[in-house]
Design a protein around this motif. Structure first.
Motif, PDB file in Angstrom:
ATOM      1  N   ARG A 344      20.062  15.863 -49.196  1.00  0.00           N
ATOM      2  CA  ARG A 344      21.387  15.953 -48.565  1.00  0.00           C
ATOM      3  C   ARG A 344      22.287  16.948 -49.299  1.00  0.00           C
ATOM      4  NH1 ARG A 344      20.221  10.385 -47.226  1.00  0.00           N
ATOM      5  NH2 ARG A 344      20.915   9.641 -49.266  1.00  0.00           N
ATOM      6  N   ALA A 345      22.137  17.034 -50.618  1.00  0.00           N
ATOM      7  CA  ALA A 345      22.895  18.042 -51.379  1.00  0.00           C
ATOM      8  C   ALA A 345      22.430  19.445 -50.999  1.00  0.00           C
ATOM      9  CB  ALA A 345      22.725  17.799 -52.882  1.00  0.00           C
ATOM     10  N   TRP A 346      21.113  19.618 -50.854  1.00  0.00           N
ATOM     11  CA  TRP A 346      20.598  20.931 -50.444  1.00  0.00           C
ATOM     12  C   TRP A 346      21.080  21.293 -49.048  1.00  0.00           C
ATOM     13  CZ3 TRP A 346      14.800  20.352 -52.321  1.00  0.00           C
ATOM     14  CH2 TRP A 346      14.784  20.347 -53.726  1.00  0.00           C
ATOM     15  N   GLN A 347      21.176  20.287 -48.178  1.00  0.00           N
ATOM     16  CA  GLN A 347      21.688  20.532 -46.826  1.00  0.00           C
ATOM     17  C   GLN A 347      23.120  21.059 -46.889  1.00  0.00           C
ATOM     18  OE1 GLN A 347      24.063  18.133 -45.247  1.00  0.00           O
ATOM     19  NE2 GLN A 347      24.209  19.322 -43.366  1.00  0.00           N
ATOM     20  N   ARG A 348      23.932  20.459 -47.753  1.00  0.00           N
ATOM     21  CA  ARG A 348      25.324  20.917 -47.905  1.00  0.00           C
ATOM     22  C   ARG A 348      25.379  22.345 -48.442  1.00  0.00           C
ATOM     23  NH1 ARG A 348      28.053  16.541 -51.620  1.00  0.00           N
ATOM     24  NH2 ARG A 348      29.828  17.991 -51.401  1.00  0.00           N
ATOM     25  N   ILE A 349      24.492  22.664 -49.368  1.00  0.00           N
ATOM     26  CA  ILE A 349      24.460  24.017 -49.939  1.00  0.00           C
ATOM     27  C   ILE A 349      24.063  25.038 -48.879  1.00  0.00           C
ATOM     28  CG2 ILE A 349      23.242  25.502 -51.590  1.00  0.00           C
ATOM     29  CD1 ILE A 349      23.025  22.969 -53.418  1.00  0.00           C
ATOM     30  N   LEU A 350      23.000  24.745 -48.131  1.00  0.00           N
ATOM     31  CA  LEU A 350      22.553  25.667 -47.082  1.00  0.00           C
ATOM     32  C   LEU A 350      23.629  25.862 -46.021  1.00  0.00           C
ATOM     33  CD1 LEU A 350      18.846  24.464 -46.613  1.00  0.00           C
ATOM     34  CD2 LEU A 350      19.585  26.627 -47.614  1.00  0.00           C
ATOM     35  N   ASN A 351      24.317  24.802 -45.661  1.00  0.00           N
ATOM     36  CA  ASN A 351      25.382  24.912 -44.664  1.00  0.00           C
ATOM     37  C   ASN A 351      26.567  25.721 -45.174  1.00  0.00           C
ATOM     38  OD1 ASN A 351      23.876  23.431 -42.907  1.00  0.00           O
ATOM     39  ND2 ASN A 351      25.189  21.619 -42.898  1.00  0.00           N
ATOM     40  N   ALA A 352      26.811  25.651 -46.484  1.00  0.00           N
ATOM     41  CA  ALA A 352      27.956  26.360 -47.066  1.00  0.00           C
ATOM     42  C   ALA A 352      27.672  27.839 -47.321  1.00  0.00           C
ATOM     43  CB  ALA A 352      28.373  25.690 -48.371  1.00  0.00           C
ATOM     44  N   VAL A 353      26.381  28.215 -47.362  1.00  0.00           N
ATOM     45  CA  VAL A 353      26.009  29.612 -47.642  1.00  0.00           C
ATOM     46  C   VAL A 353      25.330  30.173 -46.391  1.00  0.00           C
ATOM     47  CG1 VAL A 353      24.729  31.158 -49.169  1.00  0.00           C
ATOM     48  CG2 VAL A 353      25.698  29.033 -50.091  1.00  0.00           C
ATOM     49  N   CYS A 381      17.456  14.133 -43.272  1.00  0.00           N
ATOM     50  CA  CYS A 381      18.566  14.381 -44.209  1.00  0.00           C
ATOM     51  C   CYS A 381      19.456  15.543 -43.751  1.00  0.00           C
ATOM     52  CB  CYS A 381      18.021  14.651 -45.610  1.00  0.00           C
ATOM     53  SG  CYS A 381      17.230  13.204 -46.354  1.00  0.00           S
ATOM     54  N   GLY A 382      19.250  15.991 -42.507  1.00  0.00           N
ATOM     55  CA  GLY A 382      20.124  17.007 -41.941  1.00  0.00           C
ATOM     56  C   GLY A 382      19.767  18.433 -42.275  1.00  0.00           C
ATOM     57  N   VAL A 383      18.604  18.650 -42.905  1.00  0.00           N
ATOM     58  CA  VAL A 383      18.190  20.009 -43.274  1.00  0.00           C
ATOM     59  C   VAL A 383      17.400  20.632 -42.126  1.00  0.00           C
ATOM     60  CG1 VAL A 383      16.901  21.430 -44.923  1.00  0.00           C
ATOM     61  CG2 VAL A 383      18.067  19.357 -45.716  1.00  0.00           C
ATOM     62  N   ASP A 384      17.770  21.843 -41.751  1.00  0.00           N
ATOM     63  CA  ASP A 384      17.053  22.574 -40.704  1.00  0.00           C
ATOM     64  C   ASP A 384      15.756  23.120 -41.288  1.00  0.00           C
ATOM     65  OD1 ASP A 384      16.130  24.180 -38.696  1.00  0.00           O
ATOM     66  OD2 ASP A 384      17.878  25.526 -38.638  1.00  0.00           O
ATOM     67  N   ALA A 385      14.624  22.542 -40.875  1.00  0.00           N
ATOM     68  CA  ALA A 385      13.325  22.946 -41.430  1.00  0.00           C
ATOM     69  C   ALA A 385      13.011  24.407 -41.154  1.00  0.00           C
ATOM     70  CB  ALA A 385      12.221  22.051 -40.862  1.00  0.00           C
ATOM     71  N   ALA A 386      13.631  24.988 -40.142  1.00  0.00           N
ATOM     72  CA  ALA A 386      13.399  26.405 -39.833  1.00  0.00           C
ATOM     73  C   ALA A 386      13.924  27.316 -40.938  1.00  0.00           C
ATOM     74  CB  ALA A 386      14.067  26.761 -38.506  1.00  0.00           C
ATOM     75  N   ARG A 387      14.812  26.781 -41.769  1.00  0.00           N
ATOM     76  CA  ARG A 387      15.355  27.575 -42.871  1.00  0.00           C
ATOM     77  C   ARG A 387      14.614  27.324 -44.185  1.00  0.00           C
ATOM     78  NH1 ARG A 387      21.821  26.783 -42.707  1.00  0.00           N
ATOM     79  NH2 ARG A 387      21.713  28.408 -44.332  1.00  0.00           N
ATOM     80  N   VAL A 388      13.526  26.569 -44.109  1.00  0.00           N
ATOM     81  CA  VAL A 388      12.780  26.193 -45.308  1.00  0.00           C
ATOM     82  C   VAL A 388      11.378  26.800 -45.266  1.00  0.00           C
ATOM     83  CG1 VAL A 388      11.914  24.287 -46.709  1.00  0.00           C
ATOM     84  CG2 VAL A 388      14.096  24.045 -45.492  1.00  0.00           C
ATOM     85  N   ASP A 389      11.036  27.514 -46.312  1.00  0.00           N
ATOM     86  CA  ASP A 389       9.709  28.120 -46.462  1.00  0.00           C
ATOM     87  C   ASP A 389       8.873  27.188 -47.334  1.00  0.00           C
ATOM     88  OD1 ASP A 389       7.497  29.700 -46.826  1.00  0.00           O
ATOM     89  OD2 ASP A 389       8.547  31.355 -47.806  1.00  0.00           O
ATOM     90  N   MET A 390       7.849  26.555 -46.740  1.00  0.00           N
ATOM     91  CA  MET A 390       7.013  25.596 -47.463  1.00  0.00           C
ATOM     92  C   MET A 390       5.752  26.297 -47.953  1.00  0.00           C
ATOM     93  SD  MET A 390       7.335  22.334 -44.881  1.00  0.00           S
ATOM     94  CE  MET A 390       8.886  22.004 -44.019  1.00  0.00           C
ATOM     95  N   ARG A 391       5.611  26.403 -49.257  1.00  0.00           N
ATOM     96  CA  ARG A 391       4.480  27.127 -49.833  1.00  0.00           C
ATOM     97  C   ARG A 391       3.605  26.193 -50.662  1.00  0.00           C
ATOM     98  NH1 ARG A 391       7.108  32.831 -52.104  1.00  0.00           N
ATOM     99  NH2 ARG A 391       8.290  33.368 -50.206  1.00  0.00           N
ATOM    100  N   PRO A 392       2.278  26.283 -50.495  1.00  0.00           N
ATOM    101  CA  PRO A 392       1.383  25.444 -51.293  1.00  0.00           C
ATOM    102  C   PRO A 392       1.303  25.945 -52.733  1.00  0.00           C
ATOM    103  CG  PRO A 392       0.112  26.944 -49.936  1.00  0.00           C
ATOM    104  CD  PRO A 392       1.549  27.128 -49.537  1.00  0.00           C
ATOM    105  N   TYR A 393       0.764  25.107 -53.598  1.00  0.00           N
ATOM    106  CA  TYR A 393       0.565  25.490 -54.996  1.00  0.00           C
ATOM    107  C   TYR A 393      -0.322  26.734 -55.072  1.00  0.00           C
ATOM    108  CZ  TYR A 393      -1.342  25.675 -59.681  1.00  0.00           C
ATOM    109  OH  TYR A 393      -1.734  26.114 -60.919  1.00  0.00           O
ATOM    110  N   SER A 394      -0.022  27.594 -56.037  1.00  0.00           N
ATOM    111  CA  SER A 394      -0.872  28.759 -56.301  1.00  0.00           C
ATOM    112  C   SER A 394      -0.824  29.068 -57.785  1.00  0.00           C
ATOM    113  CB  SER A 394      -0.406  29.974 -55.492  1.00  0.00           C
ATOM    114  OG  SER A 394       0.947  30.276 -55.789  1.00  0.00           O
TER     115      SER A 394
END
Length: 513
Positions: A344-353, A381-394
């Motif tokens: 939820r904190a990350w959601q607030r940050i993404l919305n503010a930037v 938690c209100g986060v837009d998954a389209a703005r999140v890049d999910m990367r596997p371990y490397s």
């Protein structure tokens, strides 16, 4: 016989062949549950955590509990369920599963291991108070009833004998923080003795085994045998580097084989053992002593000394926002550390930037199921998954910090080595801290390199500091250019200064006994 074939294939990491036989066994004997459990182990190895979770959710209510073999199988299944819940971010469920597993084990080493797992998982929960931890420590001590501690015995050695006990004398995060102790300790005043519980030795193990004054492999010894060995070596200070982490030997410490015993560095909280006298911390990390049964041994600067695993890889010349035109946040921490409050904190940050993005990196993102599961949590938690890049371990994850402008720490289980790596690659880290030692690693690391203002005491402050930094492109450029140098010149990477402070602490506690 077919099950034994499947098990052999599993140990050879031939997972597709294993699952083929498992499917045959499940169809032929659905009431026989060992084949279902083997499938859960395969799913874990393949990072198919959602499939593993779903399988165990169905399996656990069906397990019979009549015979000792039934209970042993249930203990294994509950332990797996605890692990997968921790990976998925379900800390409370993880703790309860491990506690139930310990109960089915009935006592001894396995029960202690399960309570250790529960304690480790509890560090990811905001709901766990000092009293909750004390209750788990009491649960652990129930399973130490078979251990009779040695009486404390003093020695008069020409060199103080420091015994380090760990399962992680190998290429491991703990070595990134304790390497200086094995290379800078004054050998005219101190003898280095290592008690290794390493299961798979590597070149780091080999190096340490050659440089230590005494090297003992205790991996095949019972707790009593290992304790007797340490006692015979007349160790002045036994330093447990594992705490309640994987393959720990805290039961050895429970025998009190050394004159003084301390813990720290490799684990972020108390051991809860009466036989452990001190816990190593620093003036930033110390926090509330109520979480500890040990006396806090507080260093004046940092209680760790960072040794980067890769020194030649340079930070990117500029933060990516310069070319992208938008800010990219990132968190390379284990996903199990990511709570709903942090999301939820990350959601607030993404919305503010405006137009900002978030990169998450963990092995859970290897599978479509894993990405779908995380997307569900993000959405809740209100986060837009389209703005999140999910990367596997490397293996080359450090290079990917070139894609990150600002790293966002987790809470209450904060990043440690992950935070150091981000900073070393020129990426500033926004961290949140609380009142217990394990929540304050980010504060300590940032304060030691001269950036305490990047650590926040509240969620509102955490969001504000992240958004403010995101709006200062000039400062991001400056930090990208200078963070590595700031680290190298700081207490965090001053190996000799750090070890002198640890040596003084060793002498101090010996004089107190």
């Amino acid at each position: 016989k077919r099950y034994e074939e499947a098990l052999a294939l599993y140990h050879k990491r031939k997972f597709a062949e294993t699952l083929k036989i498992v499917d045959e066994l499940k169809a032929a004997a659905p009431a026989w549950k060992k084949s279902f459990l083997l499938e859960a182990y395969v799913r874990r190895e393949q990072c198919e955590f959602v499939k593993e979770f779903n399988l165990l959710t169905k399996l656990l209510p069906q397990l019979p509990l009549k015979t000792p073999e039934d209970k042993s199988l249930a203990a294994d299944a509950l332990s797996l369920f605890g692990s997968v819940n921790r990976i998925l971010g379900n800390a409370a469920e993880s703790v309860e599963s491990f506690k139930l597993s310990a109960g089915f084990e009935g006592g001894g080493v396995k029960a202690c291991n399960e309570i250790s797992n529960a304690l480790f998982a509890a560090n990811s929960s905001e709901q766990f108070t000092a009293e909750n931890f004390q209750a788990l420590h009491a649960e652990y001590k129930k399973y130490l009833a078979d251990i009779e501690p040695y009486p404390r015995r003093a020695y008069n050695h020409e060199r103080i004998r420091i015994g380090f006990m760990s399962a992680d004398f190998q290429w491991h995060a703990v070595m990134s923080w304790s390497w200086a102790l094995f290379n800078e300790l004054d050998r005219k005043k101190f003898a280095v003795c290592c008690y290794s519980n390493v299961k798979q030795p590597d070149r780091v193990t080999n190096h340490l085994s050659k440089t230590a004054d005494i090297w003992r492999d205790i991996s095949s010894l019972s707790d009593a045998e290992a304790a007797h060995l340490i006692r015979d070596d007349e160790i002045d200070i036994l330093f447990d580097l594992s705490g309640h982490t994987a393959d720990n030997r805290l039961r050895v410490a429970a025998y009190r084989p050394a004159r003084i015993q301390i813990s720290g560095i490799g684990y972020m909280n108390s051991t809860g053992l009466d036989a452990v006298d001190y816990f190593l911390t620093d003036k930033y990390c110390a926090g509330d002593a109520a979480y500890f049964t040990e006396k806090l041994l507080i260093l004046p600067h940092s209680h760790i000394c960072y040794e980067p695993p890769i020194k030649k890889l340079e930070p990117a010349a500029e933060p990516p926002c310069v070319k992208n035109g938008f800010v990219t946040f990132g968190s390379f921490n284990q996903f199990g550390k990511v709570t709903d409050s942090i999301l939820r904190a990350w959601q607030r940050i993404l919305n503010a930037v405006p137009s900002s993005r978030l990169i998450l990196k963990h092995k859970i993102f290897k599978t479509a199921d894993g990405r779908e599961f995380v997307s569900g949590r993000l959405k809740a938690c209100g986060v837009d998954a389209a703005r999140v890049d999910m990367r596997p371990y490397s293996a080359n994850h450090l290079a990917e910090y070139a894609d990150v402008d600002i790293a966002l720490d987790t809470y209450p289980y904060t990043g440690g080595v992950t935070t150091c790596e981000a900073l070393y690659m020129g990426v500033p880290v926004i961290s949140l801290y609380g009142d217990r030692h394990g929540t304050r690693f980010g504060l300590s690391i940032l304060a030691n390199i001269g950036l305490p203002e990047l650590a926040a005491a509240t969620y509102d402050d955490y969001v504000q500091r992240a958004t403010a930094l995101a709006g200062d492109a000039d400062l991001l450029r400056l930090l990208r250019k200078n963070l590595r140098g700031m680290m190298r010149r700081s207490q965090l990477m001053d190996a000799q200064g750090y070890v002198r402070e640890v040596e003084a602490a060793f002498v101090k506690i010996l004089n107190e006994v």
